[in-house]
Design an enzyme around this catalytic site. Structure first.
Site, PDB file in Angstrom:
ATOM      1  N   CYS A 141       4.625  48.231  56.817  1.00 23.02           N
ATOM      2  CA  CYS A 141       3.988  47.335  57.855  1.00 23.02           C
ATOM      3  C   CYS A 141       4.905  46.063  57.668  1.00 23.02           C
ATOM      4  O   CYS A 141       4.788  45.215  58.721  1.00 23.02           O
ATOM      5  CB  CYS A 141       2.636  46.996  58.015  1.00 23.02           C
ATOM      6  SG  CYS A 141       1.645  48.413  58.004  1.00 23.02           S
ATOM      7  N   HIS A 266      -1.365  38.258  60.125  1.00 22.54           N
ATOM      8  CA  HIS A 266      -1.348  39.724  60.189  1.00 22.54           C
ATOM      9  C   HIS A 266      -2.313  40.405  60.744  1.00 22.54           C
ATOM     10  O   HIS A 266      -2.447  41.281  61.577  1.00 22.54           O
ATOM     11  CB  HIS A 266      -1.115  40.193  58.659  1.00 22.54           C
ATOM     12  CG  HIS A 266      -0.561  41.795  58.575  1.00 22.54           C
ATOM     13  ND1 HIS A 266       0.680  42.261  59.174  1.00 22.54           N
ATOM     14  CD2 HIS A 266      -1.022  42.724  57.786  1.00 22.54           C
ATOM     15  CE1 HIS A 266       0.460  43.678  58.946  1.00 22.54           C
ATOM     16  NE2 HIS A 266      -0.491  43.805  57.989  1.00 22.54           N
ATOM     17  N   GLU A 277      -6.129  37.266  53.682  1.00 23.36           N
ATOM     18  CA  GLU A 277      -5.093  36.468  54.474  1.00 23.36           C
ATOM     19  C   GLU A 277      -5.953  35.145  54.834  1.00 23.36           C
ATOM     20  O   GLU A 277      -5.399  34.151  54.746  1.00 23.36           O
ATOM     21  CB  GLU A 277      -4.749  37.122  55.559  1.00 23.36           C
ATOM     22  CG  GLU A 277      -3.515  36.258  56.384  1.00 23.36           C
ATOM     23  CD  GLU A 277      -3.140  37.030  57.624  1.00 23.36           C
ATOM     24  OE1 GLU A 277      -3.528  38.108  58.086  1.00 23.36           O
ATOM     25  OE2 GLU A 277      -1.816  36.687  58.088  1.00 23.36           O
ATOM     26  N   LYS A 295      -3.472  41.463  67.256  1.00 27.47           N
ATOM     27  CA  LYS A 295      -3.534  42.923  67.185  1.00 27.47           C
ATOM     28  C   LYS A 295      -4.773  43.507  67.717  1.00 27.47           C
ATOM     29  O   LYS A 295      -4.738  44.752  68.042  1.00 27.47           O
ATOM     30  CB  LYS A 295      -3.569  43.498  65.667  1.00 27.47           C
ATOM     31  CG  LYS A 295      -2.270  43.202  64.742  1.00 27.47           C
ATOM     32  CD  LYS A 295      -2.565  44.062  63.628  1.00 27.47           C
ATOM     33  CE  LYS A 295      -0.681  43.747  62.787  1.00 27.47           C
ATOM     34  NZ  LYS A 295      -0.394  42.666  62.512  1.00 27.47           N
ATOM     35  N   HIS A 300      -2.048  47.593  65.839  1.00 29.60           N
ATOM     36  CA  HIS A 300      -1.413  47.541  64.491  1.00 29.60           C
ATOM     37  C   HIS A 300      -0.126  48.401  64.911  1.00 29.60           C
ATOM     38  O   HIS A 300      -0.091  49.614  64.650  1.00 29.60           O
ATOM     39  CB  HIS A 300      -2.021  47.739  63.275  1.00 29.60           C
ATOM     40  CG  HIS A 300      -1.336  47.374  62.268  1.00 29.60           C
ATOM     41  ND1 HIS A 300       0.226  47.065  62.109  1.00 29.60           N
ATOM     42  CD2 HIS A 300      -1.583  47.263  60.973  1.00 29.60           C
ATOM     43  CE1 HIS A 300       0.547  46.960  60.872  1.00 29.60           C
ATOM     44  NE2 HIS A 300      -0.502  46.891  60.134  1.00 29.60           N
ATOM     45  N   PHE A 357       1.591  47.925  52.570  1.00 31.92           N
ATOM     46  CA  PHE A 357       1.242  48.567  51.357  1.00 31.92           C
ATOM     47  C   PHE A 357       2.175  48.225  50.354  1.00 31.92           C
ATOM     48  O   PHE A 357       3.165  47.821  50.438  1.00 31.92           O
ATOM     49  CB  PHE A 357       1.780  50.061  51.802  1.00 31.92           C
ATOM     50  CG  PHE A 357       0.806  50.980  52.274  1.00 31.92           C
ATOM     51  CD1 PHE A 357      -0.623  50.510  52.356  1.00 31.92           C
ATOM     52  CD2 PHE A 357       0.619  52.154  52.563  1.00 31.92           C
ATOM     53  CE1 PHE A 357      -1.490  51.445  53.002  1.00 31.92           C
ATOM     54  CE2 PHE A 357      -0.060  53.203  53.250  1.00 31.92           C
ATOM     55  CZ  PHE A 357      -1.414  52.779  53.176  1.00 31.92           C
TER      56      PHE A 357
END
Lengths: 373, 214
Positions: A141, A266, A277, A295, A300, A357
């Site tokens: 991502c 994010h 976050e 998002k 996403h 990831f």
């Protein structure tokens, strides 16, 4: 060798479920018009899922080529023959390979690597536009965010004057079912930072950014990268990797944390990401900058999200509107300054986060260049 | 732009089926973590140890990712059986170096590039630009694709189904004595050829310096 040349965003365009063009997407963000819809034919267990699929008569590859063509036509360039292409993608041609594999009843005989692999996006673009050179980044991502970092380094070191970044990921059975298998796919449109959030909404998208050494109204001021070194699928619970990436971006930009006025997070809507976050932002930014996730509108877009959300961040600076958090009812972290309404304001610095990831983190800072008159 | 990289150390490994002697028990003390490691992760950790890696920034290249994981996923989709979450997380291209970061506690920049047969060339180019910061970098290129059905898709007739090459580099003003070539190494995945050629040249020289043009 020219070093430390300033890098600017020259042209941008995008395509995603909530907007086929950038202005259309920004309007959707302001109006709270999400592109996430319910589909019954993506999960192999037959259940319904909420994902962000682009609704268009054009195929994904055609849309991508059209967006790049529109960038070329709106730029000062005659062609891309002296431009470096940096692609960011996490799945490449996986959707194409799934289709071939199913149609040939489980055979690999028709799988062509140029179309199946991560390289497939670059292959399509190079064939059409004949770039001087290209490299593809694939860090899940953060793929297009790392592409932007590299593009900045190419220009500031004097290797190239213009670099085109393309972040692109299409919906595939692999990603929808994969995130479902990990237990992080929501059944409904995602609710980033909400106390009742239950996962992300997988989406597809294309973000195209032409970066240049030529001065424009948006400066790519700073970039920061880090690794969590913690877990393959879970972020560090205290957001240590996120803090480090944001600190590195601030250092690279040469500004203090107090100067950041808006953070495009994010903010995936997963329990683990948003908590980590949010904690990281609270740790680093004591002056309560505005915070939102877009998002809940776009979903996403995986490897494309870094490019798409940087374009959104640039539009926040250009239009002077900080967007609200759509789908946020009860925020989990009370201290976080999550926007409840769209805010008209004149701001200079924004920070955009992307995490992935394996604990791969990238933060990018943009500055609105004030006109001299 | 031409950038010269001094090759401080290098290593290479390959096997027709499965690389052995990767020293996993010594390099990864945590048994649970060790058991989760993918094939490419094991090779990455081994190669890093061979070149004296000490948490430098990492540029990793893989053309195909963990093919075994991808094959497991696509078969689950075709047969409509539940996907393995482990296969999904392992199919991500940067998973091998993410494991390296976890094992070594490296919180620095770690990136993955993938350009099919030019993958290791992209590692060299990316590494060269990054090296202009003045720090040392670990450049890795690894591909592993031992799975049922590999013969159907192995159109390059690669005989070494697992292979990896590592270069520990830093930027230098010294004159280059290695040029990157398009030499073919038929038995190895083409994704590794450019870096393998640099490795082969470097091991014959006292002070190897490669010129990277970008």
């Amino acid at each position: 060798m020219q070093k430390n040349r300033a890098v600017y965003i020259d042209k941008t365009d995008l395509c995603c479920s909530a907007g086929l063009y950038k202005d259309e997407l920004f309007q959707s963000i302001i109006l709270g018009d999400t592109g996430i819809r319910y589909y019954e034919d993506y999960l192999i267990d037959g259940s319904t899922c909420a994902i962000g699929k682009i609704v268009s008569t054009g195929a994904f590859d055609t849309l991508m080529l059209n967006r790049v063509k529109s960038i070329l036509e709106s730029s000062d360039l005659d062609n891309f023959h002296n431009t470096f292409l940096v692609v960011g993608t996490s799945v490449g041609g996986m959707a194409w390979a799934e289709d071939k594999f199913i149609k040939t009843e489980g055979s690999y005989r028709d799988i062509v690597l140029e179309k199946q692999s991560i390289y497939s996006i670059s292959h399509i673009l190079n064939r059409e536009f004949k770039f001087k050179d290209s490299i593809t980044f694939s860090t899940a991502c953060t793929s297009s965010s790392n592409a932007i970092v590299f593009a900045k380094e190419l220009i500031e070191n004097g290797a190239y004057d213009t670099v085109l970044v393309v972040g692109a990921d299409s919906i595939s059975y692999t990603t929808v079912n994969g995130f479902n298998a990990l237990g992080v796919l929501s059944n409904n449109p995602c609710r980033p930072f909400d106390s009742s959030r239950d996962g992300m909404s997988v989406s597809e998208g294309i973000g195209v950014i032409l970066l240049s050494s030529k001065t424009t109204d948006i400066k790519l001021l700073g970039v920061g990268c880090s690794s969590d070194a913690y877990n393959i699928t879970h972020p560090h619970p205290e957001g240590k990797g996120a803090i480090l990436a944001m600190q590195n971006a601030l250092e690279n930009a040469g500004i203090s944390s107090k100067e950041i006025e808006y953070i495009n997070t994010h903010g995936t809507g997963t329990i683990a990401n948003d908590k980590a976050e949010g904690e990281a932002i609270l740790e680093l930014f004591s002056h309560n900058p505005w915070v939102s996730s877009t998002k809940s509108i776009t979903g996403h877009t995986l490897g494309a999200c870094g490019a798409i959300e940087l374009i959104i961040s640039a539009m926040v600076l250009q239009k002077g509107i900080v967007p609200k958090n759509f789908n946020l009812k009860n925020q989990e972290l009370a201290e976080l300054n999550l926007t409840k309404e769209n805010i008209s304001t004149d701001i200079e610095y924004v920070l955009s986060n992307a995490f992935a990831f394996g604990g791969n983190n990238v933060s990018i800072i943009l500055q609105r260049v004030k006109s001299e008159d | 732009m031409k950038i010269n990289l001094k090759i401080l150390n290098s290593s290479y490994i390959s096997a027709s089926k499965k690389c052995e002697g990767l020293n996993e028990k010594e390099l990864v003390k945590n048994m649970m973590l060790r058991r989760r490691l993918t094939r490419s992760a094991r090779i990455a950790i081994y190669l890093a140890s061979k070149v004296g890696y000490s948490n430098e920034r990492v540029v990793f290249g893989s053309a195909y990712g963990e093919v075994k994981a991808t094959v497991d996923i696509i078969n689950s989709i075709y047969h409509k059986t539940l996907l393995s979450p482990t296969a999904f997380q392992n199919s991500v291209h940067n998973t091998p170096v993410s494991y390296l970061s976890i094992v070594s506690g490296n919180t620095g920049e770690i990136i993955t590039v993938s350009d099919l047969f030019n993958t290791s060339l992209s590692v060299l180019k990316t590494g060269a630009i990054k090296a202009l910061n003045g720090d040392r970098l670990l450049l890795l290129s690894i591909d592993t694709f031992d799975f049922d059905g590999v013969k159907e898709i192995n159109r390059c007739n690669v005989t070494e189904l697992e292979s990896g090459v590592a270069l520990l580099v830093e930027v230098t003003d010294q004159k280059a004595n290695i040029a990157i070539t398009d030499k073919k190494y038929g038995e190895i995945s083409p994704s590794l050829w450019h870096m393998l050629d640099v490795y082969n040249s470097a091991k014959e020289l006292d002070n190897p310096v490669v010129e990277v043009e970008i």
